[in-house]
Design a protein around this motif. Structure first.
Motif, PDB file in Angstrom:
ATOM      1  N   MET A   1       0.847  -1.188   0.000  1.00  0.00           N
ATOM      2  CA  MET A   1       0.000   0.000   0.000  1.00  0.00           C
ATOM      3  C   MET A   1       0.882   1.237   0.000  1.00  0.00           C
ATOM      4  SD  MET A   1      -3.078   0.962   2.593  1.00  0.00           S
ATOM      5  CE  MET A   1      -2.272   1.746   3.958  1.00  0.00           C
ATOM      6  N   SER A   2       0.627   2.137  -0.914  1.00  0.00           N
ATOM      7  CA  SER A   2       1.397   3.370  -1.031  1.00  0.00           C
ATOM      8  C   SER A   2       0.763   4.455  -0.173  1.00  0.00           C
ATOM      9  CB  SER A   2       1.418   3.808  -2.497  1.00  0.00           C
ATOM     10  OG  SER A   2       1.926   5.103  -2.596  1.00  0.00           O
ATOM     11  N   GLU A   3       1.576   5.138   0.645  1.00  0.00           N
ATOM     12  CA  GLU A   3       1.077   6.181   1.532  1.00  0.00           C
ATOM     13  C   GLU A   3       1.472   7.545   0.976  1.00  0.00           C
ATOM     14  OE1 GLU A   3       1.857   7.692   6.073  1.00  0.00           O
ATOM     15  OE2 GLU A   3       1.990   5.565   5.652  1.00  0.00           O
ATOM     16  N   THR A   4       0.498   8.443   0.881  1.00  0.00           N
ATOM     17  CA  THR A   4       0.772   9.802   0.433  1.00  0.00           C
ATOM     18  C   THR A   4       1.375  10.568   1.599  1.00  0.00           C
ATOM     19  OG1 THR A   4      -1.141   9.670  -1.010  1.00  0.00           O
ATOM     20  CG2 THR A   4      -0.240  11.848  -0.614  1.00  0.00           C
ATOM     21  N   LEU A   5       2.517  11.203   1.361  1.00  0.00           N
ATOM     22  CA  LEU A   5       3.197  11.920   2.436  1.00  0.00           C
ATOM     23  C   LEU A   5       2.910  13.410   2.366  1.00  0.00           C
ATOM     24  CD1 LEU A   5       6.656  10.127   2.371  1.00  0.00           C
ATOM     25  CD2 LEU A   5       4.747   9.725   3.914  1.00  0.00           C
ATOM     26  N   PHE A   6       2.892  14.023   3.524  1.00  0.00           N
ATOM     27  CA  PHE A   6       2.696  15.453   3.664  1.00  0.00           C
ATOM     28  C   PHE A   6       3.948  16.183   3.186  1.00  0.00           C
ATOM     29  CE2 PHE A   6       3.335  19.212   6.423  1.00  0.00           C
ATOM     30  CZ  PHE A   6       2.249  19.959   6.002  1.00  0.00           C
ATOM     31  N   ASP A   7       3.756  17.265   2.457  1.00  0.00           N
ATOM     32  CA  ASP A   7       4.870  18.077   1.980  1.00  0.00           C
ATOM     33  C   ASP A   7       5.147  19.180   2.998  1.00  0.00           C
ATOM     34  OD1 ASP A   7       6.699  19.681   0.715  1.00  0.00           O
ATOM     35  OD2 ASP A   7       5.496  20.005  -1.076  1.00  0.00           O
ATOM     36  N   PRO A   8       6.281  19.114   3.716  1.00  0.00           N
ATOM     37  CA  PRO A   8       6.583  20.108   4.749  1.00  0.00           C
ATOM     38  C   PRO A   8       6.600  21.553   4.250  1.00  0.00           C
ATOM     39  CG  PRO A   8       8.076  18.251   4.929  1.00  0.00           C
ATOM     40  CD  PRO A   8       7.293  18.071   3.661  1.00  0.00           C
ATOM     41  N   LYS A   9       6.750  21.740   2.926  1.00  0.00           N
ATOM     42  CA  LYS A   9       6.713  23.098   2.381  1.00  0.00           C
ATOM     43  C   LYS A   9       5.351  23.757   2.612  1.00  0.00           C
ATOM     44  CE  LYS A   9      10.142  22.297  -1.198  1.00  0.00           C
ATOM     45  NZ  LYS A   9      10.367  22.125  -2.627  1.00  0.00           N
ATOM     46  N   MET A  10       4.329  22.947   2.815  1.00  0.00           N
ATOM     47  CA  MET A  10       2.991  23.479   3.075  1.00  0.00           C
ATOM     48  C   MET A  10       2.944  24.264   4.392  1.00  0.00           C
ATOM     49  SD  MET A  10       0.426  20.446   1.826  1.00  0.00           S
ATOM     50  CE  MET A  10      -1.047  21.328   2.308  1.00  0.00           C
ATOM     51  N   LEU A  11       3.883  23.978   5.297  1.00  0.00           N
ATOM     52  CA  LEU A  11       3.911  24.683   6.588  1.00  0.00           C
ATOM     53  C   LEU A  11       4.079  26.187   6.411  1.00  0.00           C
ATOM     54  CD1 LEU A  11       6.006  22.400   8.956  1.00  0.00           C
ATOM     55  CD2 LEU A  11       3.576  22.919   9.083  1.00  0.00           C
ATOM     56  N   GLU A  12       4.702  26.590   5.312  1.00  0.00           N
ATOM     57  CA  GLU A  12       4.901  28.016   5.061  1.00  0.00           C
ATOM     58  C   GLU A  12       3.568  28.739   4.884  1.00  0.00           C
ATOM     59  OE1 GLU A  12       7.517  28.334   1.705  1.00  0.00           O
ATOM     60  OE2 GLU A  12       9.040  27.081   2.658  1.00  0.00           O
ATOM     61  N   ALA A  13       2.548  28.035   4.437  1.00  0.00           N
ATOM     62  CA  ALA A  13       1.252  28.651   4.160  1.00  0.00           C
ATOM     63  C   ALA A  13       0.201  28.364   5.229  1.00  0.00           C
ATOM     64  CB  ALA A  13       0.738  28.167   2.813  1.00  0.00           C
ATOM     65  N   LEU A  14       0.468  27.410   6.109  1.00  0.00           N
ATOM     66  CA  LEU A  14      -0.538  27.011   7.099  1.00  0.00           C
ATOM     67  C   LEU A  14      -0.273  27.622   8.463  1.00  0.00           C
ATOM     68  CD1 LEU A  14      -0.781  23.213   6.238  1.00  0.00           C
ATOM     69  CD2 LEU A  14      -2.446  24.990   5.692  1.00  0.00           C
ATOM     70  N   VAL A  15      -1.372  27.969   9.153  1.00  0.00           N
ATOM     71  CA  VAL A  15      -1.294  28.439  10.545  1.00  0.00           C
ATOM     72  C   VAL A  15      -2.381  27.722  11.336  1.00  0.00           C
ATOM     73  CG1 VAL A  15      -0.366  30.724   9.988  1.00  0.00           C
ATOM     74  CG2 VAL A  15      -2.835  30.404  10.140  1.00  0.00           C
ATOM     75  N   CYS A  16      -2.255  27.752  12.641  1.00  0.00           N
ATOM     76  CA  CYS A  16      -3.269  27.171  13.517  1.00  0.00           C
ATOM     77  C   CYS A  16      -4.566  27.971  13.348  1.00  0.00           C
ATOM     78  CB  CYS A  16      -2.791  27.230  14.961  1.00  0.00           C
ATOM     79  SG  CYS A  16      -4.066  26.725  16.153  1.00  0.00           S
ATOM     80  N   PRO A  17      -5.695  27.306  13.092  1.00  0.00           N
ATOM     81  CA  PRO A  17      -6.947  28.027  12.913  1.00  0.00           C
ATOM     82  C   PRO A  17      -7.444  28.701  14.194  1.00  0.00           C
ATOM     83  CG  PRO A  17      -7.318  25.660  12.837  1.00  0.00           C
ATOM     84  CD  PRO A  17      -5.834  25.874  12.887  1.00  0.00           C
ATOM     85  N   MET A  18      -6.956  28.251  15.342  1.00  0.00           N
ATOM     86  CA  MET A  18      -7.400  28.827  16.606  1.00  0.00           C
ATOM     87  C   MET A  18      -6.534  30.027  17.026  1.00  0.00           C
ATOM     88  SD  MET A  18      -8.325  26.842  20.125  1.00  0.00           S
ATOM     89  CE  MET A  18      -6.704  26.707  20.832  1.00  0.00           C
ATOM     90  N   THR A  19      -5.211  29.883  16.923  1.00  0.00           N
ATOM     91  CA  THR A  19      -4.302  30.922  17.427  1.00  0.00           C
ATOM     92  C   THR A  19      -3.668  31.761  16.310  1.00  0.00           C
ATOM     93  OG1 THR A  19      -2.321  29.538  17.356  1.00  0.00           O
ATOM     94  CG2 THR A  19      -3.682  29.415  19.364  1.00  0.00           C
ATOM     95  N   GLU A  31       1.012  14.486  12.135  1.00  0.00           N
ATOM     96  CA  GLU A  31       0.201  15.563  12.693  1.00  0.00           C
ATOM     97  C   GLU A  31       0.921  16.890  12.518  1.00  0.00           C
ATOM     98  OE1 GLU A  31      -2.021  13.466  16.459  1.00  0.00           O
ATOM     99  OE2 GLU A  31      -0.001  14.240  16.795  1.00  0.00           O
ATOM    100  N   LEU A  32       0.136  17.970  12.516  1.00  0.00           N
ATOM    101  CA  LEU A  32       0.674  19.317  12.603  1.00  0.00           C
ATOM    102  C   LEU A  32       0.343  19.807  14.005  1.00  0.00           C
ATOM    103  CD1 LEU A  32      -0.310  20.860   9.161  1.00  0.00           C
ATOM    104  CD2 LEU A  32       1.851  19.833   9.847  1.00  0.00           C
ATOM    105  N   VAL A  33       1.366  20.233  14.726  1.00  0.00           N
ATOM    106  CA  VAL A  33       1.222  20.570  16.134  1.00  0.00           C
ATOM    107  C   VAL A  33       1.245  22.078  16.330  1.00  0.00           C
ATOM    108  CG1 VAL A  33       2.252  20.307  18.421  1.00  0.00           C
ATOM    109  CG2 VAL A  33       2.286  18.389  16.808  1.00  0.00           C
ATOM    110  N   SER A  34       0.221  22.566  17.029  1.00  0.00           N
ATOM    111  CA  SER A  34       0.164  23.959  17.457  1.00  0.00           C
ATOM    112  C   SER A  34       0.514  23.986  18.934  1.00  0.00           C
ATOM    113  CB  SER A  34      -1.241  24.537  17.239  1.00  0.00           C
ATOM    114  OG  SER A  34      -1.356  25.792  17.887  1.00  0.00           O
TER     115      SER A  34
END
Length: 59
Positions: A1-19, A31-34
């Motif tokens: 089974m092939s697993e799709t991996l998260f691209d860490p470059k996406m972190l540049e555009a993502l922020v915690c929706p709460m803080t 996981e992405l940790v806030s």
């Protein structure tokens, strides 16, 4: 089974929706940790689920 991996470059555009703070990528738990919000957002099939209701609370 092939697993799709998260691209860490996406972190540049993502922020915690709460803080609006930065996120750290936890590759082991897929996981992405806030640290400010004390939440861990799951990554499913390479896509971060940025919903507070779906996040795991951290101690």
């Amino acid at each position: 089974m092939s697993e799709t991996l998260f691209d860490p470059k996406m972190l540049e555009a993502l922020v915690c929706p709460m803080t609006q703070g930065t996120l750290d990528y936890d590759a082991g738990n897929q996981e992405l940790v806030s640290r400010a919000g004390k939440l861990a957002f799951p990554i499913r099939n390479g896509i971060p689920v940025m919903l507070v209701d779906e996040a795991r609370k951290l101690d």
